[in-house]
Design a protein around this motif. Structure first.
Motif, mmCIF file in Angstrom:
data_model
loop_
_atom_site.group_PDB
_atom_site.id
_atom_site.type_symbol
_atom_site.label_atom_id
_atom_site.label_comp_id
_atom_site.label_asym_id
_atom_site.label_seq_id
_atom_site.Cartn_x
_atom_site.Cartn_y
_atom_site.Cartn_z
ATOM 1 N N ALA A 60 3.038 -6.780 22.559
ATOM 2 C CA ALA A 60 1.931 -7.729 22.424
ATOM 3 C C ALA A 60 0.832 -7.193 21.520
ATOM 4 O O ALA A 60 0.180 -7.953 20.799
ATOM 5 N N TYR A 247 8.935 -17.687 21.498
ATOM 6 C CA TYR A 247 9.042 -16.351 22.073
ATOM 7 C C TYR A 247 9.550 -16.366 23.504
ATOM 8 O O TYR A 247 10.137 -15.374 23.960
ATOM 9 N N TYR A 252 11.901 -13.318 24.853
ATOM 10 C CA TYR A 252 11.815 -12.975 26.271
ATOM 11 C C TYR A 252 13.096 -13.318 27.022
ATOM 12 O O TYR A 252 13.486 -12.619 27.967
ATOM 13 N N GLY A 373 2.743 -14.067 21.054
ATOM 14 C CA GLY A 373 3.146 -12.674 21.225
ATOM 15 C C GLY A 373 2.957 -12.135 22.622
ATOM 16 O O GLY A 373 3.626 -11.176 23.025
ATOM 17 N N THR A 374 2.045 -12.726 23.373
ATOM 18 C CA THR A 374 1.826 -12.276 24.756
ATOM 19 C C THR A 374 2.758 -12.963 25.742
ATOM 20 O O THR A 374 2.747 -12.628 26.928
ATOM 21 N N THR A 375 3.566 -13.907 25.272
ATOM 22 C CA THR A 375 4.420 -14.681 26.180
ATOM 23 C C THR A 375 5.390 -13.816 26.991
ATOM 24 O O THR A 375 5.519 -14.018 28.207
ATOM 25 N N LEU A 377 5.026 -10.771 27.993
ATOM 26 C CA LEU A 377 4.209 -10.075 28.984
ATOM 27 C C LEU A 377 3.724 -11.029 30.071
ATOM 28 O O LEU A 377 3.804 -10.720 31.270
#
Length: 420
Positions: A60, A247, A252, A373-375, A377
């Motif tokens: 991330a 993502y 993921y 990009g944080t998906t 996480l």
């Protein structure tokens, strides 16, 4: 107006816009696919979930710095030309990719290992921040008027090709190496191979004709936050759904199928590889359609499918039957291909030329950094905290609703507009 010493052929334009995205996203995807082993080797913990969360946290970080890379390389592209920025972004990605292949792990150099990994992700994040958006601007500005959508899609096509190559290489290694070999040294091989793609890309881009915009802002960064801030906000909102959906469905999901569904890594990678191959086939079709019927119909259709389909599609993915998992991922393929057919070119057409690279880069990368990009996480955290294996679907659906509402109320049709 773009001043050129000579006309560049359509094929060379497409290759130049495509090739950099291949290496950029090849490397980013490799990190996601090997998050488990990277977590174990560079972020060790007695709890495997903590190691995975730490690895995705470093993943991330690369996205969180993308807006700064967008401002840096976007400014270069607006002031010095698209070619200069495209060469620099490619070099900034290639060097960390090679270094990742020979990076000592935590057991050898201790705390320096995770620190160096995070620094490499930061450099690559800055590179990605300028690469993708500058490449699609270059493609659209050099495209025939009635084929802008078709040309624009090849930047995204290159990005997905990079992810597909990463998935295919990872799948191949998972099929020929045992689990121990893959964990000890096998995961490093794909990173080393990335240097070959980077070299090819550099040779292609060095041969481009230099371009200089005659509509140059003295300070494009200042204007992005001033005069053109509403245009930047619109593109920021417009890109949220596609980023989160992509993502979730293609980065993921590999870890999800392994860790939540308890399906083998080989099957997870095989399903992901086939799904992205189909996505590549659909992209040119939906882009061609956007040149025929417009950008907005595809934005509405794709955003709606993603919003209303995320929960049932995740229900399919959350099974132990590979055919049902594939069906769920195929649903995401159709929704995202439809959305991207209109979104990719609209991103360029909705941003004024004087700050086009800087404004688009900041809007797009801020959206991807905060949401896309944080998906991985966030999805891992949601399941860990709620105990509900379908909880990531609500994150995808909510994000897609933002894109859908923005498309309905704040996006005009741009298919026939002049690229001014």
């Amino acid at each position: 107006m773009i001043v050129k010493a000579q006309e560049t052929s359509n094929m060379r334009v497409i290759l130049a816009g495509l090739v950099g995205n291949v290496i950029e996203w090849y490397d980013f995807a490799l990190y996601g696919y090997f998050a488990n082993v990277i977590g174990q080797q560079f972020f060790p913990s007695s709890n495997p979930s903590v190691s995975l969360i730490a690895a995705f946290g470093a993943f991330a970080v690369g996205f969180l710095v993308r807006p700064f890379g967008g401002l840096l390389f976007g400014r270069i592209a607006d002031l010095l030309g698209r070619k200069q920025a495209l060469i620099l972004t490619l070099m900034a990605m290639a060097i960390p990719t090679v270094l990742m292949a020979c990076m000592p792990n935590y057991s050898r150099i201790g705390i320096a290992a995770p620190i160096i990994v995070v620094l490499l992700r930061i450099i690559q994040g800055l590179s990605v921040g300028g690469e993708y958006t500058t490449s699609i601007v270059y493609l659209v500005e050099n495209a025939p008027h009635q084929r802008r959508g078709f040309f624009a899609i090849w930047g995204l096509w290159g990005a997905v090709l990079g992810i597909l190559l990463a998935s295919a290489v990872a799948s191949f290694l998972a099929n020929i190496l045992d689990h121990q070999q893959l964990d000890i040294w096998g995961w490093r091989v794909p990173f080393a191979l990335g240097s070959l793609v980077a070299l090819i890309g550099l040779l292609i881009r060095r041969g481009l004709v230099s371009d200089v915009s005659t509509e140059v802002s003295r300070d494009p960064v200042q204007q992005v936050f001033g005069k053109y801030r509403m245009q930047v906000l619109r593109l920021f909102l417009l890109n949220i759904g596609g980023g989160v959906g992509f993502y979730a469905a293609f980065v993921y999901v590999v870890s999800y199928i392994k860790e939540i569904d308890m399906v083998s890594e080989r099957i997870a990678l095989n399903i992901n590889t086939v799904s992205m191959a189909i996505l590549l086939l659909l992209y040119p079709l939906t882009a061609w359609l956007s040149d025929r019927i417009g950008r907005k119909p595809l934005l509405l259709a794709g955003g709606g499918m993603l919003m209303f389909g995320s929960i049932p599609l995740f229900e399919l993915i959350h099974t132990t039957d590979p055919s049902l998992i594939f069906a769920g991922q195929l649903g995401f393929v159709i929704a995202l291909a439809t959305l991207s057919g209109g979104l990719n070119v609209a991103n360029v057409e909705l941003m004024p030329k004087v700050v086009r690279c800087t404004g688009l880069a900041f809007a797009y990368n801020t959206s991807m950094g905060i949401f896309g990009g944080t998906t991985p996480l966030i999805a891992t955290w949601l399941i860990q905290g709620s105990g509900n294996p379908i909880s990531p679907a609500y994150w995808v659906a909510g994000s897609a609703s933002i894109t859908l509402l923005t498309s309905i109320f704040w996006v005009r049709e741009t298919r026939l507009s002049c690229l001014s």
